[in-house]
Design an enzyme around this catalytic site. Sequence first.
Site, PDB file in Angstrom:
ATOM      1  N   GLU A 146     -34.027  32.969   3.305  1.00  0.00           N
ATOM      2  CA  GLU A 146     -32.969  32.810   4.348  1.00  0.00           C
ATOM      3  C   GLU A 146     -33.058  31.511   5.244  1.00  0.00           C
ATOM      4  OE1 GLU A 146     -33.487  36.208   6.837  1.00  0.00           O
ATOM      5  OE2 GLU A 146     -33.170  37.511   5.535  1.00  0.00           O
ATOM      6  N   GLU A 250     -32.012  43.114  -2.479  1.00  0.00           N
ATOM      7  CA  GLU A 250     -32.122  43.993  -1.580  1.00  0.00           C
ATOM      8  C   GLU A 250     -31.053  44.969  -1.325  1.00  0.00           C
ATOM      9  OE1 GLU A 250     -33.461  41.939   1.936  1.00  0.00           O
ATOM     10  OE2 GLU A 250     -34.671  40.599   0.610  1.00  0.00           O
TER      11      GLU A 250
HETATM   12  C1  XIL Z   1     -37.056  44.124   6.603  1.00  0.00           C
HETATM   13  C2  XIL Z   1     -37.859  45.465   6.536  1.00  0.00           C
HETATM   14  O1  XIL Z   1     -36.904  46.271   5.581  1.00  0.00           O
HETATM   15  C3  XIL Z   1     -38.199  46.025   7.810  1.00  0.00           C
HETATM   16  O2  XIL Z   1     -38.981  47.134   7.614  1.00  0.00           O
HETATM   17  C4  XIL Z   1     -38.914  44.802   8.511  1.00  0.00           C
HETATM   18  O3  XIL Z   1     -39.229  45.554   9.847  1.00  0.00           O
HETATM   19  C5  XIL Z   1     -38.105  43.827   8.585  1.00  0.00           C
HETATM   20  O4  XIL Z   1     -37.845  43.243   7.657  1.00  0.00           O
HETATM   21  N1  XIL Z   1     -34.041  40.366   4.706  1.00  0.00           N
HETATM   22  C6  XIL Z   1     -35.458  40.482   3.747  1.00  0.00           C
HETATM   23  C7  XIL Z   1     -36.189  41.548   4.057  1.00  0.00           C
HETATM   24  O5  XIL Z   1     -35.552  39.609   3.244  1.00  0.00           O
HETATM   25  O6  XIL Z   1     -37.679  41.184   3.922  1.00  0.00           O
HETATM   26  C8  XIL Z   1     -36.030  42.389   5.311  1.00  0.00           C
HETATM   27  O7  XIL Z   1     -37.009  43.590   5.242  1.00  0.00           O
HETATM   28  C9  XIL Z   1     -34.744  42.930   5.283  1.00  0.00           C
HETATM   29  C10 XIL Z   1     -33.752  41.382   5.433  1.00  0.00           C
END
Ligand code: XIL
Length: 337
Positions: A146, A250
């Site tokens: 990101e 994701e």
């Molecule tokens: C999220 C997790 O799912 C949560 O449990 C945590 O509180 C915050 O992070 N993008 C990403 C992930 O790359 O690492 C994130 O994961 C969601 C958004």
Amino acid sequence: MKNILYCLLLSLTHMAYSQDRYLKDQFTFPIGASINPSLLSTNEAYRNVATSEFNSITAENHMKMMVIHPDSDRFDFSKGDELIKFARDTNKRIHGHTLVWHNQVPAWMSAFAGDSQAWEKMLKNHIQTVATHYKGQVSGWDVVNEAFLDDGSLRPSIWSKNIPDYIAKSFQWAHEADPNALLFYNDYGQDGNPQKMQAILNLVKELQARRIPIHGLGLQMHININSKNESLASIIDQSKATGLAIHFSELDIAVNPQNDSTFVYNEAAKEAQIQKYELVFNAYQAIPKQQRYGITFWNVGDRDSWLRGYFKRPKEYPLLFDDHYDRKPVYSSLLRK
Ligand code: XIL
């Protein structure tokens, strides 16, 4: 009698069918889930589904800076190692997530003081210690996560502020520590933000021109039932055209993105979600085989989704397994693919 036999046969076939067919066996590319190690050790249903349905896992949180590097002179690999053991015991690949991110940074890093050389040394040490610890155990890393804003500009963060050229350096450092790991740039929201997509493509070109190793693009795919099909098709095409490995890293498809408290997960919402999942899987299967690193869901059951926890959306049902870890209709629709 004939009827009874027929019914028996039918139910036996059905049993064999439902027990033997798992997601991971249905596709020619890895099917993953992000995993929470405490659920894995305390919740049997979670563990069973995680074990049988997936052949790749990503740590949802436990390889991130905040967890793995809690003090400047201390690393804590315990939970990450638990996941590695689970992956090894159950024959799964593990994808590393993530070496550099602006979020979930330990307090000592945010408060770090020093010139750019000191910052570089600190980040290099983080990346190389983690990548060396997991060398040969992870198949790839989300090296930088990101780094761009939706308008395509570099996201202001402690990294961009203190380390000139931090993205390229991070890829270089990761490669030095684990030359066999596939190195990914990972981000969200490429659909609907063409400038962000363009910034990512420019980054790929720039790194390649400078001979800095980058092997893959992670498209997080936190999308929803209103996400535009044309935009999704376009970012998948553009990513594919880089020739790099592509990871839907994701995936979840939200049905109640506005967090409407009166929302009902009705047939229409379920059908819209099925359509969107099918579109995503079809598009993924149109990517050349050698570029398909895999599709990873962001956790296992609806109740585990970060959209419920982190975003506090109690009426959200973004995944393939319901609150009891039973397969939802959307699961079967993908199995028919
Ligand atoms: C999220 C997790 O799912 C949560 O449990 C945590 O509180 C915050 O992070 N993008 C990403 C992930 O790359 O690492 C994130 O994961 C969601 C958004």
